[in-house]
Design an enzyme around this catalytic site. Structure first.
Site, PDB file in Angstrom:
ATOM      1  N   HIS A 368       0.801  -1.234   0.000  1.00  0.00           N
ATOM      2  CA  HIS A 368       0.000   0.000   0.000  1.00  0.00           C
ATOM      3  C   HIS A 368       0.826   1.272   0.000  1.00  0.00           C
ATOM      4  CE1 HIS A 368      -4.026  -1.774   0.839  1.00  0.00           C
ATOM      5  NE2 HIS A 368      -3.305  -2.726   1.403  1.00  0.00           N
ATOM      6  N   LYS A 560      -8.497  13.594   4.682  1.00  0.00           N
ATOM      7  CA  LYS A 560      -7.556  12.460   4.661  1.00  0.00           C
ATOM      8  C   LYS A 560      -6.643  12.628   5.862  1.00  0.00           C
ATOM      9  CE  LYS A 560      -6.381  14.017   0.503  1.00  0.00           C
ATOM     10  NZ  LYS A 560      -6.645  12.771  -0.213  1.00  0.00           N
ATOM     11  N   ARG A 561      -5.862  11.600   6.176  1.00  0.00           N
ATOM     12  CA  ARG A 561      -4.905  11.773   7.264  1.00  0.00           C
ATOM     13  C   ARG A 561      -3.967  12.942   6.962  1.00  0.00           C
ATOM     14  NH1 ARG A 561      -4.396   7.784  11.259  1.00  0.00           N
ATOM     15  NH2 ARG A 561      -2.731   9.117  12.053  1.00  0.00           N
ATOM     16  N   LYS A 566       0.722  14.456   1.597  1.00  0.00           N
ATOM     17  CA  LYS A 566      -0.637  14.765   1.133  1.00  0.00           C
ATOM     18  C   LYS A 566      -0.828  16.273   0.941  1.00  0.00           C
ATOM     19  CE  LYS A 566      -2.520  10.671   3.496  1.00  0.00           C
ATOM     20  NZ  LYS A 566      -3.143   9.859   2.435  1.00  0.00           N
ATOM     21  N   THR A 668      -8.504   6.728  -1.920  1.00  0.00           N
ATOM     22  CA  THR A 668      -9.851   6.195  -2.130  1.00  0.00           C
ATOM     23  C   THR A 668     -10.881   7.292  -1.877  1.00  0.00           C
ATOM     24  OG1 THR A 668      -9.612   5.306   0.105  1.00  0.00           O
ATOM     25  CG2 THR A 668      -9.457   3.743  -1.704  1.00  0.00           C
ATOM     26  N   LYS A 672     -14.566   8.413  -3.829  1.00  0.00           N
ATOM     27  CA  LYS A 672     -15.848   8.704  -3.169  1.00  0.00           C
ATOM     28  C   LYS A 672     -16.338  10.092  -3.544  1.00  0.00           C
ATOM     29  CE  LYS A 672     -14.055   5.958   0.614  1.00  0.00           C
ATOM     30  NZ  LYS A 672     -13.314   6.014   1.893  1.00  0.00           N
TER      31      LYS A 672
HETATM   32  O1  73E Z   1      -2.824   5.733  -0.933  1.00  0.00           O
HETATM   33  C1  73E Z   1      -3.365   5.079   0.194  1.00  0.00           C
HETATM   34  C2  73E Z   1      -4.226   3.913  -0.280  1.00  0.00           C
HETATM   35  O2  73E Z   1      -5.333   4.380  -1.001  1.00  0.00           O
HETATM   36  C3  73E Z   1      -2.247   4.566   1.089  1.00  0.00           C
HETATM   37  O3  73E Z   1      -1.499   5.642   1.576  1.00  0.00           O
HETATM   38  C4  73E Z   1      -2.855   3.790   2.254  1.00  0.00           C
HETATM   39  O4  73E Z   1      -3.602   2.695   1.722  1.00  0.00           O
HETATM   40  C5  73E Z   1      -4.708   3.106   0.919  1.00  0.00           C
HETATM   41  C6  73E Z   1      -5.466   1.870   0.492  1.00  0.00           C
HETATM   42  O5  73E Z   1      -4.732   1.134  -0.435  1.00  0.00           O
HETATM   43  C7  73E Z   1      -1.808   3.280   3.185  1.00  0.00           C
HETATM   44  N1  73E Z   1      -1.926   3.186   4.529  1.00  0.00           N
HETATM   45  C8  73E Z   1      -0.771   2.684   4.980  1.00  0.00           C
HETATM   46  N2  73E Z   1       0.028   2.483   3.977  1.00  0.00           N
HETATM   47  N3  73E Z   1      -0.609   2.872   2.852  1.00  0.00           N
HETATM   48  C9  73E Z   1      -0.451   2.383   6.367  1.00  0.00           C
HETATM   49  C10 73E Z   1       0.864   2.190   6.761  1.00  0.00           C
HETATM   50  C11 73E Z   1       1.153   1.902   8.074  1.00  0.00           C
HETATM   51  C12 73E Z   1       0.146   1.791   9.014  1.00  0.00           C
HETATM   52  C13 73E Z   1      -1.163   1.977   8.623  1.00  0.00           C
HETATM   53  C14 73E Z   1      -1.464   2.272   7.311  1.00  0.00           C
END
Ligand code: 73E
Length: 827
Positions: A368, A560-561, A566, A668, A672
């Site tokens: 991810h 978003k976070r 970002k 995502t 939405k």
């Molecule tokens: O771009 C997003 C993505 O849409 C990405 O940053 C996020 O995952 C979403 C779903 O695919 C994501 N979260 C984390 N890494 N990528 C993450 C890393 C460590 C702890 C918790 C979450």
């Protein structure tokens, strides 16, 4: 004919409503122990949940029985996070009884909206990754795929956020303090798992060497099941979340030896494992509890899967790889790989090669993120202490990998071995969970086209050389049931009328809407709905922040976070530029805008918190400055979460997706917002690229450097000072942050942002993209002035993003990774 069938349908609905009403009252009496005269909204909500659960449990029993009888191959989704939000209205919608429930409650003198607000969000996730897991398990149920979600039953979800003088304050989120009506405890399926201790090498009677792990601690895992209702009479699957408890067996020992206090302390320590969700963006390396969390839920889940498998196949492991597929949601559950090896080799006494063959049939891994700080590594010493047997297994996996794969391919190339080794050498040895995941899985996917390409080219190029077919892409998606039908009922009703009511399970149907995008009647309806949604949100804003906003203004939304990549601070620089133009030219002509933010910063992420503070301080100044004449309002919504997203997304005109190209794996929220008719201002990053392909260049405002340009700029030596010195407006804005203009009497309070962008080198190229961002925003301003033009673009956004349903993502996984068959549920 038509008349009688309509009448029949109306009768059926009446009966359903009556039955629901009776059931609600029955549960108010016999489950809640209260009476219609004195029941609170909370009691009514719980009674309604209990009534709904009668139907949920019917579906659950049918589904479990059918899956058992048909001995189906099933997906097991392993995720440390599930960001479920509220379940009430989604369960009603998916059961097809939302209108009945609304009517039943109305007849009881209640507004369903009031009851919906009674539910605490189930916030067992940080952001996109956790919400994706939630959308996926809903789509899996809707598409009738046999699947179980596995995770942790955190006592506290993601912290609750409030602001004190503009600064983020965190409080614990005790979402189930008073119990959660959707979960079922399953004491009959408790598991016990081990941690710590040491490994002994012994030889059996045949002289075979064996490893015996003598654990230092036993922990009990108690499963809580949350039924996941598929849309429109499909399956009801299960999300199984493990809660940690002290093991009865272990405590008894300590207790007997007279250590009551010790036993109590061990209790507390065992129960700590599922106490709290780790907020991301902090370096988890070295956090022993986090590693134990990961192992705890993987071990419990694997044992649960094996228990179910054995009920059918006994000790015959030959079908395991055909019946079981496990998707690892990022590397967080990667320790499941050595754990399954341990179970097969040490417990089932299987030969290594046979065990490894099973592992490689079972595991698949989703990446991810490419951000280096988020690529998990565990200090080897820590791993060894917590999981002494697993580290040995990892060594063996690694030894064979380096010998049989790397050495074969690149003989004598020690640099390659160093780069590919699961164990990173250096000052402190580390276990690389990404490497382990790739080596142990049969498929690896990224979450958007561009991201999957970068996973191959930048993250694991040598692994691709070894196993080219292992790597694939599955672009993310979101469930249109929650993110349109339930959260935007006005638009949903319009869509039912325009394209037919099967769009929730066939989102491409929305494309019919494109034919009417220029139709003034549709444009009026579509924009009237947006307007009503904005009025609703304006009321919510007033309630939460006491800020008044004009629903006629353009609603510009970034939710978003909070993270530098970002670039919420790029958004802030745009706001400051507009504000400054207004101060310099009192008649500055701009479409009035409400800038809405929603974001939590990880508690340990200093600069992220400074950005929140700066936005709040700037908001305070601008919102109270008469000279602005309401052309700008800035609102930072406190405690952003799924249920707040559901209110903000239907009301958004503009969707801010402004990450540095190459940094946002997919996103995502972008999907939405577009689905609900917002126009994206975005970089060519993550899924924005695919959104742009779908909606067309005229219906999105793309700006900024591309991935290749970003790489080239880094390589040529990026100097953010060049942009600062060459753009007087940018310079003035950044210098402004150093004064006490926004923090009277306290100069320098907002300087952290300027510092990171200049002395700090501007790692996310905010200054490089500033000018192009402002140009894109200017374009949006021009578009918005032309009501028909805007309506057309908004409609075309909704019409064109059918690709981004999570149903499509799931079908892609099924075809490219899981190889599942749908299973019709028998009543
Ligand atoms: O771009 C997003 C993505 O849409 C990405 O940053 C996020 O995952 C979403 C779903 O695919 C994501 N979260 C984390 N890494 N990528 C993450 C890393 C460590 C702890 C918790 C979450």
């Amino acid at each position: 004919m038509k008349k009688t069938s309509t009448a029949k349908a109306a009768n059926a609905a009446n009966t359903a409503t009556e039955q629901l009403k009776e059931s609600i009252i029955k549960h108010l009496h016999s489950t809640l122990g209260t009476d219609v005269n004195k029941a609170s909204h909370q009691a009514w909500w719980r009674a309604t949940c209990a009534a709904v659960n009668e139907q949920v449990y019917d579906g659950l029993r049918n589904t479990q029985r059918t899956h058992y009888e048909q001995d189906t191959r099933a997906l097991h989704y392993f995720s440390l996070e599930y960001l479920m939000g509220r379940m009430f209205s989604n369960n009603l919608h998916n059961l097809g009884i939302y209108q009945n429930a609304k009517q039943a409650l109305a007849e009881l003198g209640l507004d369903i909206a009031d009851l919906e607000q009674q539910e605490e969000d189930m916030a067992l996730g940080n952001g996109g990754l956790g919400r994706l897991a939630a959308c996926f398990i809903e789509s899996l149920a809707t598409l009738n795929y046999p699947a179980v979600g596995y995770g942790i039953h955190y006592e506290n979800g993601l912290f609750q956020q409030s602001f004190q003088d503009g600064r983020q304050i965190e409080r614990p989120d005790s979402w189930r303090e008073y119990g959660n009506p959707w979960e079922i405890c399953r004491p009959e399926s408790v598991q016990e798992i081990a941690v710590y201790g040491y490994v002994e090498t012994v030889f059996d009677l045949q002289g075979q060497m064996k490893k015996v792990w003598h654990p230092g601690r036993i922990i009990k895992g108690v499963p809580w099941d949350i039924p996941i209702v598929g849309y429109d009479g499909s399956a009801v699957n299960v999300l199984r979340l493990w809660e940690s408890r002290a093991s009865d067996f272990f405590n008894w020992d300590v207790f007997n030896s007279g250590g009551y206090i010790d036993a109590a302390r061990e209790n507390v320590e065992a129960e700590n494992i599922s106490k709290v969700l780790y907020p991301n963006d902090e370096t988890d390396a070295g956090k022993e509890l986090r590693l134990i969390q990961q192992y705890f839920f993987c071990s419990c889940s694997l044992k649960d899967i094996i228990r179910r498998y054995k009920r059918r196949h006994g000790d015959d492991w030959s079908h395991f790889g055909k019946q079981v597929v496990i998707q690892l949601n990022d590397t967080h559950p990667a320790v499941a790989i050595p754990e399954l090896m341990r179970i097969l080799v040490d417990r089932a006494e299987m030969a290594w090669d046979d065990a490894w063959a099973i592992c490689q049939q079972v595991f698949a891994y989703t990446n991810h993120t490419l951000l280096p700080e988020a690529l998990e590594k565990w200090p080897l010493r820590l791993f060894e202490k917590v999981l002494p047997r697993h580290i040995e297994i990892i060594y063996e996996i690694n030894r064979r990998f380096l010998l049989e794969q790397v050495e074969m391919r690149w003989p004598g190339d020690d640099a390659k071995k160093r780069k590919l080794s699961i164990i990173e050498e250096g000052h402190e040895q580390m276990v690389r969970m990404g490497h382990l995941s790739v080596v142990g899985s049969f498929k690896v996917n990224g979450v958007a086209e561009i991201h999957s390409k970068l996973v191959k080219s930048d993250l694991f190029p040598e692994m691709v050389a070894l196993w080219p077919d292992k790597f694939t892409n599955v672009t993310n998606g979101v469930t249109p049931r929650r993110w349109l039908k339930a959260c935007n009922p006005r638009l949903a009703t319009l869509l039912d009328a325009k394209v037919g009511d099967d769009w929730p399970t066939d989102l491409k149907k929305l494309h019919k809407l494109a034919d009417f995008a220029k139709d003034p009647a549709l444009q009026d309806n579509f924009m009237a709905i947006k307007q009503q949604n904005k009025a609703d949100l304006a009321r919510e804003i007033k309630k939460l922040t006491r800020i008044e906003v004009d629903p006629a203004a353009l609603f510009d939304v970034q939710i978003k976070r909070l993270h530098e990549y970002k670039r919420q601070h790029l958004n802030l620089l745009h706001i400051l530029a507009l504000y400054r133009r207004i101060l310099q030219n009192p008649d500055y002509d701009m479409v009035p805008r409400v800038f809405l933010f929603g974001a939590k910063a990880a508690p340990g992420y200093k600069l992220a918190k400074e950005i929140i503070y700066a936005i709040n301080k700037v908001a305070d100044k601008i919102n109270h400055d008469k000279r602005v004449k309401n052309r700008i309002k800035v609102v930072f919504m406190p405690n952003y979460r799924v249920s707040l997203a559901e209110k903000m997304i239907p009301a958004a005109d503009v969707s801010e997706q402004i990450s540095t190209a190459g940094k946002e794996a997919s996103g995502t929220g972008n999907m939405k917002l577009a689905l609900n008719g917002a126009i994206t201002v975005g970089t060519l990053d993550g899924a924005n690229i695919e959104i742009a392909e779908e909606v067309g260049a005229d219906n999105i405002a793309i700006f900024g450097l591309t991935v290749d340009e970003v790489k080239a700029l880094y390589e040529s030596g990026y100097n953010s000072y060049d942009y600062y010195h060459n753009n007087p407006e940018l310079k003035a804005i950044l210098d402004w942050l150093e004064t006490d203009y926004f923090t009277p009497g306290k100069p320098g309070e907002l300087v952290a942002i300027k510092r990171s962008l200049l002395e700090g080198g501007d790692p996310y190229l905010v200054l490089a993209d500033f000018e192009s961002y402002l140009a894109a925003q200017q374009k949006v301003d021009t578009w918005y002035r032309d009501k028909a033009l805007w309506a057309e673009k908004a409609i075309l956004n909704t019409a064109s993003v059918g690709k981004f349903t999570s149903d499509r993502s799931i079908e892609d996984y099924v075809e490219r990774v899981w190889q599942l068959k749908p299973c019709r549920i028998k009543n």
